[in-house]
Scaffold this motif. Structure first.
Motif, short mmCIF file in Angstrom:
data_model
loop_
_atom_site.label_atom_id
_atom_site.label_comp_id
_atom_site.label_asym_id
_atom_site.label_seq_id
_atom_site.Cartn_x
_atom_site.Cartn_y
_atom_site.Cartn_z
N ASN A 124 0.83 -1.21 0.00
CA ASN A 124 0.00 0.00 0.00
C ASN A 124 0.86 1.26 0.00
OD1 ASN A 124 1.01 -0.24 2.56
ND2 ASN A 124 -0.93 0.11 3.62
N SER A 125 2.08 1.15 -0.49
CA SER A 125 3.03 2.26 -0.42
C SER A 125 2.63 3.44 -1.30
CB SER A 125 4.42 1.77 -0.83
OG SER A 125 5.33 2.86 -0.91
N VAL A 126 2.66 4.63 -0.74
CA VAL A 126 2.54 5.87 -1.50
C VAL A 126 3.90 6.30 -2.02
CG1 VAL A 126 1.92 8.31 -1.35
CG2 VAL A 126 0.50 6.60 -0.21
N MET A 127 4.94 6.00 -1.26
CA MET A 127 6.30 6.36 -1.66
C MET A 127 6.67 5.77 -3.02
SD MET A 127 8.97 8.07 -0.87
CE MET A 127 8.78 8.39 0.89
N ALA A 128 6.22 4.53 -3.28
CA ALA A 128 6.52 3.91 -4.57
C ALA A 128 5.97 4.73 -5.72
CB ALA A 128 5.96 2.49 -4.61
N LEU A 129 4.80 5.32 -5.53
CA LEU A 129 4.22 6.20 -6.55
C LEU A 129 5.05 7.47 -6.70
CD1 LEU A 129 0.34 6.16 -6.07
CD2 LEU A 129 1.61 5.46 -8.09
N GLU A 130 5.39 8.08 -5.59
CA GLU A 130 6.12 9.34 -5.62
C GLU A 130 7.49 9.18 -6.28
OE1 GLU A 130 5.12 12.58 -4.48
OE2 GLU A 130 3.27 11.47 -4.83
N LEU A 131 8.11 8.05 -6.06
CA LEU A 131 9.45 7.82 -6.61
C LEU A 131 9.44 7.62 -8.12
CD1 LEU A 131 10.97 5.44 -3.90
CD2 LEU A 131 11.63 7.82 -4.35
N HIS A 132 8.28 7.32 -8.68
CA HIS A 132 8.21 7.01 -10.11
C HIS A 132 7.20 7.89 -10.84
CE1 HIS A 132 9.99 3.41 -8.25
NE2 HIS A 132 10.73 3.41 -9.34
N GLY A 133 7.08 9.13 -10.39
CA GLY A 133 6.26 10.11 -11.10
C GLY A 133 4.79 9.81 -11.12
N PRO A 172 0.64 -4.23 -11.29
CA PRO A 172 -0.80 -4.36 -11.06
C PRO A 172 -1.14 -5.17 -9.82
CG PRO A 172 -0.12 -5.83 -12.81
CD PRO A 172 1.09 -5.01 -12.46
N LEU A 173 -0.12 -5.69 -9.12
CA LEU A 173 -0.38 -6.53 -7.96
C LEU A 173 -0.11 -5.83 -6.64
CD1 LEU A 173 0.83 -10.02 -9.21
CD2 LEU A 173 -1.41 -8.92 -9.45
N VAL A 174 0.18 -4.53 -6.67
CA VAL A 174 0.15 -3.71 -5.45
C VAL A 174 -1.07 -2.80 -5.56
CG1 VAL A 174 2.63 -3.81 -5.08
CG2 VAL A 174 1.67 -1.95 -6.45
N ASN A 175 -1.44 -2.16 -4.45
CA ASN A 175 -2.71 -1.44 -4.42
C ASN A 175 -2.82 -0.36 -5.49
OD1 ASN A 175 -3.09 -3.07 -2.22
ND2 ASN A 175 -3.77 -1.44 -0.85
N ALA A 176 -1.75 0.45 -5.66
CA ALA A 176 -1.81 1.52 -6.65
C ALA A 176 -2.04 0.95 -8.05
CB ALA A 176 -0.53 2.35 -6.61
N GLY A 177 -1.27 -0.07 -8.41
CA GLY A 177 -1.42 -0.67 -9.72
C GLY A 177 -2.74 -1.39 -9.90
N ALA A 178 -3.24 -1.98 -8.80
CA ALA A 178 -4.52 -2.68 -8.88
C ALA A 178 -5.68 -1.70 -9.07
CB ALA A 178 -4.74 -3.51 -7.62
N ILE A 179 -5.59 -0.53 -8.44
CA ILE A 179 -6.62 0.49 -8.63
C ILE A 179 -6.56 1.00 -10.07
CG2 ILE A 179 -7.36 2.82 -7.96
CD1 ILE A 179 -6.32 2.07 -5.09
N ILE A 216 -4.54 7.17 -2.64
CA ILE A 216 -3.72 6.62 -3.73
C ILE A 216 -4.40 6.88 -5.07
CG2 ILE A 216 -2.97 4.45 -4.79
CD1 ILE A 216 -2.27 3.45 -1.99
N ALA A 217 -5.73 6.67 -5.13
CA ALA A 217 -6.45 6.87 -6.39
C ALA A 217 -6.35 8.31 -6.88
CB ALA A 217 -7.91 6.47 -6.21
N TRP A 218 -6.43 9.27 -5.95
CA TRP A 218 -6.31 10.68 -6.36
C TRP A 218 -4.90 11.00 -6.83
CZ3 TRP A 218 -10.12 13.31 -7.96
CH2 TRP A 218 -11.39 13.19 -7.39
N LEU A 219 -3.90 10.38 -6.21
CA LEU A 219 -2.53 10.56 -6.68
C LEU A 219 -2.36 9.99 -8.09
CD1 LEU A 219 -0.46 9.73 -3.46
CD2 LEU A 219 -0.64 11.96 -4.59
N LEU A 220 -2.93 8.82 -8.32
CA LEU A 220 -2.90 8.24 -9.66
C LEU A 220 -3.57 9.16 -10.67
CD1 LEU A 220 -3.90 4.55 -8.80
CD2 LEU A 220 -1.69 5.26 -9.70
#
Length: 314
Positions: free
Chosen positions: A101-110, A116-123, A173-177
């Motif tokens: 459920n990491s938000v940092m992973a999103l932030e580190l990659h723009g 697709p198997l972590v929460n951000a990618g699954a959403i 996470i969805a709003w960040l995406l």
């Protein structure tokens, strides 16, 4: 490939049961109230072969929340619709090395999810499910899960309510995406659909059938129905290898050598391409979110059968 003989599978299940019962520690997920209430002593294992034979022991028919294992089958639905290359471009195909459920992973990659198997990618994957509205998308996901399982899968209203009222982190996470252009529908619709896909009830026997469908090139070996194209299963299994057990995925590949997926409901699934799938259920989890007894059991079954993609069979 030829699946193992029944006697070998029964011996493997006995080894899995022994290993699972000997495993100690872990605790139920408690950030979702429903999961905290599931009896922690439940434990079952199932094996389904690519020719449709079903073997099971213990609480293999107990229905529990599918949780993150659902990500595999929504991925299958989307990848069958848009193809693996488009999925990789939009969502990604790399391990994050961080919690699911990491938000940092999103932030580190723009703002782009890597898997697709972590929460951000699954959403993000849920946002790609075809449908004019949330209900149409949800109907497609539920139908996909049911076709993989070979029976009608149902939503648990209790699990869904418990999750929908506590999913604030996933909404963020969805709003960040969405802000980075990596959510392809209304973000709150995507979270709603994603939360529902995690809230269906399955058993270890169901999971083994679902996994055996992947092992069998997209054809459900029990019903005989083709669920996805046979050219789509390899990318799905690759995703499972890279991120299926979250931060323990590398260790799982190193020690077990099979594509796998876990869920915080206590399920564990592993696939031997061309042969079979192994599934286990036990609610207590390790710190990474993987079933303690389930991992031990599936590891023992795979070892007893001599199945490891990276080790030649003698």
């Amino acid at each position: 490939m030829t699946a193992p003989l029944p006697e070998a599978i029964k011996t493997a299940l006995e080894a899995g049961q022994k290993a699972g019962l000997a495993a100690t520690g872990g605790k139920n997920a408690d950030y979702i109230p429903f999961l905290a209430s599931v009896p922690s002593n439940l434990f079952g294992i199932a094996v389904v072969t690519a020719d449709g034979r079903v073997f099971k022991t213990g609480d293999a028919d107990y229905q529990f929340a599918i949780e993150s294992i659902s990500k595999v089958f929504t991925l299958a639905l989307v990848i069958d619709q848009i193809g693996p290359n488009a999925l990789r471009e939009k969502v990604g195909a790399d391990p994050t090395g961080l919690p699911f459920n990491s938000v940092m992973a999103l932030e580190l990659h723009g703002g782009k999810p890597l898997s697709p198997l972590v929460n951000a990618g699954a959403i993000a994957t849920a946002s790609l499910v075809p449908g004019k509205d949330a209900e149409a998308c949800w109907a497609a996901i539920l139908d996909c899960q049911s076709r993989f399982a070979g029976r009608k899968i149902a939503l648990s209203n209790d699990v869904n309510t418990s999750e929908q009222t506590t999913n604030f982190h996933n909404r963020a996470i969805a709003w960040l995406l969405y802000s980075s252009g990596s959510c392809y529908s209304d973000p709150m619709r995507a979270v709603d659909v994603y939360t529902r896909q995690c809230s269906t009830l399955v058993s270890a026997a169901d999971l083994a059938t679902m996994g055996a469908t992947l092992a069998n090139g997209g054809v459900n070996p029990v019903t005989g129905e083709r669920v996805i194209g046979d050219d789509k299963t390899a990318p799905i299994l690759a995703e499972m290898t890279m991120e299926g057990l979250y931060t323990a995925s590398g260790d799982w590949a190193f020690t077990v050598g099979l594509p796998g997926k876990s869920g915080v409901g206590g399920g564990i699934l592993a696939v031997v391409p061309g042969e079979l799938a192994i599934a286990s259920f036990s609610p207590p989890l390790d710190p990474a979110g993987n079933s303690v007894r389930g991992m031990a059991a599936v590891t023992a079954v795979a070892k007893s059968l001599g199945r490891n993609l990276y080790r030649p069979r003698s």
